[in-house]
Structure formats: structure tokens, C-alpha cells
Design a protein around this motif. Structure first.
Motif, PDB file in Angstrom:
ATOM      1  N   VAL A  26       5.097 -12.544 -11.856  1.00 25.66           N
ATOM      2  CA  VAL A  26       5.991 -12.676 -13.018  1.00 25.66           C
ATOM      3  C   VAL A  26       5.991 -11.433 -13.892  1.00 25.66           C
ATOM      4  N   THR A  27       4.909 -10.685 -13.903  1.00 26.35           N
ATOM      5  CA  THR A  27       4.895  -9.472 -14.719  1.00 26.35           C
ATOM      6  C   THR A  27       5.503  -8.283 -13.985  1.00 26.35           C
ATOM      7  N   ALA A  28       5.612  -8.371 -12.656  1.00 25.42           N
ATOM      8  CA  ALA A  28       6.244  -7.282 -11.902  1.00 25.42           C
ATOM      9  C   ALA A  28       7.733  -7.202 -12.219  1.00 25.42           C
ATOM     10  N   ARG A  29       8.359  -8.351 -12.440  1.00 22.79           N
ATOM     11  CA  ARG A  29       9.793  -8.387 -12.728  1.00 22.79           C
ATOM     12  C   ARG A  29      10.092  -8.241 -14.216  1.00 22.79           C
ATOM     13  N   ASN A  30       9.177  -8.672 -15.034  1.00 20.97           N
ATOM     14  CA  ASN A  30       9.377  -8.661 -16.484  1.00 20.97           C
ATOM     15  C   ASN A  30       8.171  -8.018 -17.144  1.00 20.97           C
ATOM     16  N   ARG A  31       8.395  -7.466 -18.283  1.00 22.52           N
ATOM     17  CA  ARG A  31       7.263  -6.872 -19.008  1.00 22.52           C
ATOM     18  C   ARG A  31       6.679  -7.908 -19.954  1.00 22.52           C
ATOM     19  N   LEU A  32       6.091  -8.921 -19.372  1.00 19.71           N
ATOM     20  CA  LEU A  32       5.495  -9.995 -20.154  1.00 19.71           C
ATOM     21  C   LEU A  32       4.032  -9.670 -20.443  1.00 19.71           C
ATOM     22  N   PRO A  33       3.611  -9.838 -21.683  1.00 20.75           N
ATOM     23  CA  PRO A  33       2.217  -9.549 -22.021  1.00 20.75           C
ATOM     24  C   PRO A  33       1.280 -10.711 -21.667  1.00 20.75           C
ATOM     25  N   LEU A  34       1.167 -10.981 -20.379  1.00 26.74           N
ATOM     26  CA  LEU A  34       0.259 -12.025 -19.912  1.00 26.74           C
ATOM     27  C   LEU A  34      -1.073 -11.374 -19.546  1.00 26.74           C
ATOM     28  N   ASP A  35      -1.912 -11.213 -20.559  1.00 27.14           N
ATOM     29  CA  ASP A  35      -3.176 -10.493 -20.402  1.00 27.14           C
ATOM     30  C   ASP A  35      -4.395 -11.403 -20.520  1.00 27.14           C
ATOM     31  N   PHE A  36      -4.187 -12.708 -20.409  1.00 28.57           N
ATOM     32  CA  PHE A  36      -5.246 -13.703 -20.474  1.00 28.57           C
ATOM     33  C   PHE A  36      -5.910 -13.773 -21.847  1.00 28.57           C
ATOM     34  N   SER A  37      -5.207 -13.319 -22.864  1.00 30.86           N
ATOM     35  CA  SER A  37      -5.709 -13.441 -24.234  1.00 30.86           C
ATOM     36  C   SER A  37      -5.231 -14.752 -24.831  1.00 30.86           C
ATOM     37  N   VAL A  38      -5.905 -15.179 -25.889  1.00 31.52           N
ATOM     38  CA  VAL A  38      -5.474 -16.376 -26.601  1.00 31.52           C
ATOM     39  C   VAL A  38      -4.074 -16.156 -27.172  1.00 31.52           C
ATOM     40  N   ALA A  39      -3.813 -14.959 -27.692  1.00 35.40           N
ATOM     41  CA  ALA A  39      -2.495 -14.652 -28.258  1.00 35.40           C
ATOM     42  C   ALA A  39      -1.387 -14.769 -27.215  1.00 35.40           C
ATOM     43  N   SER A  40      -1.698 -14.509 -25.941  1.00 37.98           N
ATOM     44  CA  SER A  40      -0.671 -14.581 -24.892  1.00 37.98           C
ATOM     45  C   SER A  40      -0.191 -16.009 -24.651  1.00 37.98           C
ATOM     46  N   LEU A  41      -0.916 -16.990 -25.151  1.00 37.75           N
ATOM     47  CA  LEU A  41      -0.472 -18.376 -24.996  1.00 37.75           C
ATOM     48  C   LEU A  41       0.821 -18.631 -25.771  1.00 37.75           C
ATOM     49  N   GLY A  73      -5.042 -22.540 -17.940  1.00 42.56           N
ATOM     50  CA  GLY A  73      -6.390 -22.874 -17.504  1.00 42.56           C
ATOM     51  C   GLY A  73      -7.272 -21.653 -17.353  1.00 42.56           C
ATOM     52  N   GLU A  74      -6.706 -20.594 -16.822  1.00 41.56           N
ATOM     53  CA  GLU A  74      -7.488 -19.369 -16.635  1.00 41.56           C
ATOM     54  C   GLU A  74      -7.849 -18.726 -17.970  1.00 41.56           C
ATOM     55  N   VAL A  75      -6.975 -18.861 -18.966  1.00 39.80           N
ATOM     56  CA  VAL A  75      -7.340 -18.392 -20.314  1.00 39.80           C
ATOM     57  C   VAL A  75      -8.549 -19.186 -20.813  1.00 39.80           C
ATOM     58  N   LEU A  76      -8.569 -20.487 -20.558  1.00 38.15           N
ATOM     59  CA  LEU A  76      -9.723 -21.305 -20.944  1.00 38.15           C
ATOM     60  C   LEU A  76     -10.983 -20.856 -20.207  1.00 38.15           C
ATOM     61  N   VAL A  77     -10.834 -20.507 -18.939  1.00 36.08           N
ATOM     62  CA  VAL A  77     -11.971 -20.030 -18.156  1.00 36.08           C
ATOM     63  C   VAL A  77     -12.493 -18.711 -18.737  1.00 36.08           C
ATOM     64  N   ARG A  78     -11.594 -17.783 -18.985  1.00 35.69           N
ATOM     65  CA  ARG A  78     -12.007 -16.451 -19.422  1.00 35.69           C
ATOM     66  C   ARG A  78     -12.424 -16.382 -20.884  1.00 35.69           C
ATOM     67  N   ARG A  79     -11.808 -17.194 -21.726  1.00 38.42           N
ATOM     68  CA  ARG A  79     -12.046 -17.074 -23.172  1.00 38.42           C
ATOM     69  C   ARG A  79     -12.899 -18.179 -23.771  1.00 38.42           C
ATOM     70  N   ALA A  80     -12.989 -19.317 -23.097  1.00 37.39           N
ATOM     71  CA  ALA A  80     -13.699 -20.450 -23.690  1.00 37.39           C
ATOM     72  C   ALA A  80     -14.861 -20.943 -22.836  1.00 37.39           C
ATOM     73  N   ARG A 138     -15.066 -25.950 -26.748  1.00 33.47           N
ATOM     74  CA  ARG A 138     -15.197 -24.511 -26.525  1.00 33.47           C
ATOM     75  C   ARG A 138     -16.258 -23.972 -27.488  1.00 33.47           C
ATOM     76  N   PRO A 139     -16.960 -22.936 -27.085  1.00 34.53           N
ATOM     77  CA  PRO A 139     -17.998 -22.401 -27.960  1.00 34.53           C
ATOM     78  C   PRO A 139     -17.390 -21.831 -29.235  1.00 34.53           C
ATOM     79  N   ARG A 140     -18.047 -22.080 -30.297  1.00 33.29           N
ATOM     80  CA  ARG A 140     -17.635 -21.523 -31.597  1.00 33.29           C
ATOM     81  C   ARG A 140     -18.490 -20.299 -31.866  1.00 33.29           C
ATOM     82  N   ARG A 141     -17.893 -19.361 -32.591  1.00 34.96           N
ATOM     83  CA  ARG A 141     -18.689 -18.180 -32.975  1.00 34.96           C
ATOM     84  C   ARG A 141     -19.746 -18.596 -33.988  1.00 34.96           C
TER      85      ARG A 141
END
Length: 144
Positions: A26-41, A73-80, A138-141
Motif C-alpha cells: 500500500v505504501t508503494a502506490r501511495n505515500r502513506l505514512p504507515l510507520d507503525f507509530s501510534v500517530a499512524s493509526l 495489531g502490529e502497532v500493538l505488538v511494536r508499541r504496547a 498496555r504498559p504505562r510509562r
């Protein structure tokens, strides 16, 4: 989705590579900022809203919705600190999916279903970013 649709879907072990491949497509065709960040949600919310407003039928965009759910789900894996899990028969019947994530506290969540809920309702209350930010388990700071 009926049970037949689930047979071709990746299991917990395949979700990480599946998600990486989906994002690459999906990012090859579009310049979508899908970087697995919380903001990307927020981008995921925007994409789902676009599919919905464009009049897409759920069956026609099922693969895209699955990919977006895998991304959440992968954002949850990587960030939470979540891990992908295969649901047992009872969980699968309850969630309507065969795979989900388990949080560090042991709770299981259904990001694939959350994407479907957002698509079906179009409601801001079904925001995927809000889902993450209000997610139990999810873990809290630590506060210094």
C-alpha cells in the motif's frame, strides 16, 4: 465474514510478515505514512473512512480491511508489548476472527474486528487511534 474466509488468512506466526508485505504494497502506490507509530493509526482511521465514504462494499474491500486490522495489531505488538495469538474456538466465535493480540497483562484484543467496526459504523467513537490510547493492558510509562 464467514468461516470459509478465515482458511486463507494467516495465523499468528504469519501476521508480522503478512503485515510488512501489506504495508509495502500500500505504501508503494501511495505515500502513506504507515510507520507503525501510534500517530499512524489516524491514517488508518482516514483510510477506512475513505473506503466507507466511497461506497465500498465490505466484501469487496475485505482484504484491505484485513490488512489494516493486521497493521493495527502490529502497532500493538511494536508499541504496547502485545503478541499475536491464534484464538481458540470460543474466542474465535466471540470475536469473529481467528487471530488477535495478547497484551502483557494477559488480556486479548481483536484489532481486526475493531477495523471492521470502524468501517461498519463510520463512528468517531470507533477510532483506531483512540482504541490504542484507551487500551487496557498496555504498559504505562512510569512517572518519575
Amino acid at each position: 465474514m464467514n468461516g470459509a474466509d478465515h482458511t486463507a488468512r494467516p495465523g499468528a506466526r504469519e501476521m508480522r510478515p503478512y503485515t510488512r508485505a501489506f504495508v509495502a504494497r500500500v505504501t508503494a502506490r501511495n505515500r502513506l505514512p504507515l510507520d507503525f507509530s501510534v500517530a499512524s493509526l489516524r491514517v488508518v482511521d482516514f483510510l477506512i473512512d475513505g473506503l466507507r465514504k466511497g461506497g465500498a462494499e465490505r466484501e469487496r474491500v475485505g482484504e484491505t480491511l484485513f490488512g489494516l486490522g493486521a497493521y493495527v495489531g502490529e502497532v500493538l505488538v511494536r508499541r504496547a508489548g502485545a503478541v499475536w495469538v491464534d484464538f481458540d474456538a470460543q474466542q474465535s466465535a466471540y470475536f469473529g476472527q481467528h487471530v488477535g493480540v495478547r497484551m502483557p497483562d494477559g488480556r486479548v484484543w481483536n484489532p481486526l474486528g475493531k477495523v471492521h467496526n470502524r468501517f461498519d459504523s463510520g463512528s468517531p467513537e470507533e477510532s483506531l487511534q483512540t482504541f490504542y490510547l484507551t487500551l487496557h493492558g498496555r504498559p504505562r510509562r512510569a512517572v518519575a
